[in-house]
Design a protein around this motif. Structure first.
Motif, mmCIF file in Angstrom:
data_model
loop_
_atom_site.group_PDB
_atom_site.id
_atom_site.type_symbol
_atom_site.label_atom_id
_atom_site.label_comp_id
_atom_site.label_asym_id
_atom_site.label_seq_id
_atom_site.Cartn_x
_atom_site.Cartn_y
_atom_site.Cartn_z
ATOM 1 N N VAL A 267 -7.721 -3.812 2.855
ATOM 2 C CA VAL A 267 -7.009 -4.476 1.577
ATOM 3 C C VAL A 267 -6.590 -5.797 2.167
ATOM 4 N N LEU B 94 -9.118 -4.331 -7.285
ATOM 5 C CA LEU B 94 -8.573 -5.477 -7.079
ATOM 6 C C LEU B 94 -9.465 -6.649 -7.962
ATOM 7 N N ASP C 190 -1.071 -3.802 -10.186
ATOM 8 C CA ASP C 190 -1.212 -2.193 -9.482
ATOM 9 C C ASP C 190 -2.614 -1.946 -9.582
ATOM 10 N N VAL C 191 -3.320 -1.445 -8.421
ATOM 11 C CA VAL C 191 -4.495 -0.619 -8.297
ATOM 12 C C VAL C 191 -4.136 0.840 -8.075
ATOM 13 N N ILE D 291 -5.631 4.686 -7.178
ATOM 14 C CA ILE D 291 -6.676 5.248 -6.719
ATOM 15 C C ILE D 291 -6.184 6.735 -6.671
ATOM 16 N N SER E 290 -6.663 -0.064 -12.998
ATOM 17 C CA SER E 290 -6.048 -1.289 -12.599
ATOM 18 C C SER E 290 -5.175 -1.535 -13.664
ATOM 19 N N LEU F 100 0.900 -1.026 0.162
ATOM 20 C CA LEU F 100 -0.102 0.088 0.100
ATOM 21 C C LEU F 100 1.172 1.161 -0.059
ATOM 22 N N VAL G 239 -10.174 5.258 -9.890
ATOM 23 C CA VAL G 239 -9.366 4.121 -9.927
ATOM 24 C C VAL G 239 -8.758 3.472 -11.424
ATOM 25 N N SER H 247 -0.245 -4.243 -5.736
ATOM 26 C CA SER H 247 0.108 -3.160 -4.988
ATOM 27 C C SER H 247 -1.385 -2.288 -5.052
ATOM 28 N N VAL H 248 -1.711 -1.377 -4.028
ATOM 29 C CA VAL H 248 -2.535 -0.340 -4.192
ATOM 30 C C VAL H 248 -1.879 1.003 -4.158
ATOM 31 N N ALA I 84 -10.478 0.327 -3.805
ATOM 32 C CA ALA I 84 -9.479 -0.652 -3.773
ATOM 33 C C ALA I 84 -10.151 -1.902 -4.192
#
Length: 153
Positions: A42, A125, A93-94, A96, A83, A24, A81, A56-57, A121
């Protein structure tokens, strides 16, 4: 750079545990984020969904999100968001946008900023795990609704 602007939270999975590895990353400084709460969320959705690879976020600003959206989707504007699927042993990876998430919460009578970050998130995901609301006849929406109820977001 302000405190927390480059914060990193890591959730590693001990061998044999149900926990999943993810990062994160907070790459913005404008909006205070409850990292512990988001990290716990998460971790919980990763435990629920069971991704078999690390992901990863990443929390970013609108200008950074606009750059990614322009480059990868041809849209010269921010979005909430995105992705990005990974390859090999990495799920992806996400990203935001905290600016967009914050503004969405401001416009809502019921949605709080932290709740919106959790929703985004989750949404990101699900995309990394192969769900696509544009093509799956409502499957992603149903899973997302169920998980929103379960995790109260």
């Amino acid at each position: 750079m302000g405190a927390g602007a480059r914060s990193l939270a890591v959730s590693s999975a001990p061998p044999g545990s149900k926990r999943h590895s993810f990062l994160l990353l907070n790459r913005q400084r404008k909006h205070a984020v409850d990292r512990r709460s988001l990290l716990a969320f998460v971790r919980a959705i990763a435990d629920e969904l069971g991704p078999e690879r690390e992901f990863s976020v990443v929390l970013v600003s609108d200008p950074r999100m606009t750059a990614y959206n322009r480059h990868y989707r041809g849209q010269d504007k921010p979005t909430d968001v995105l992705s990005f699927p990974g390859d090999g042993g990495y799920l992806g990876d996400v990203l935001i946008s905290t600016d967009t998430a914050y503004n969405q919460a401001l416009r809502s009578k019921t949605l709080e900023f932290g709740t919106n970050l959790r929703r985004l998130a989750l949404h990101g995901l699900l995309h990394l795990m192969g769900y696509d609301h544009a093509t799956d006849d409502g499957e992603m929406r149903a899973v997302e609704r169920r998980l929103r109820r379960k995790f109260q977001c």
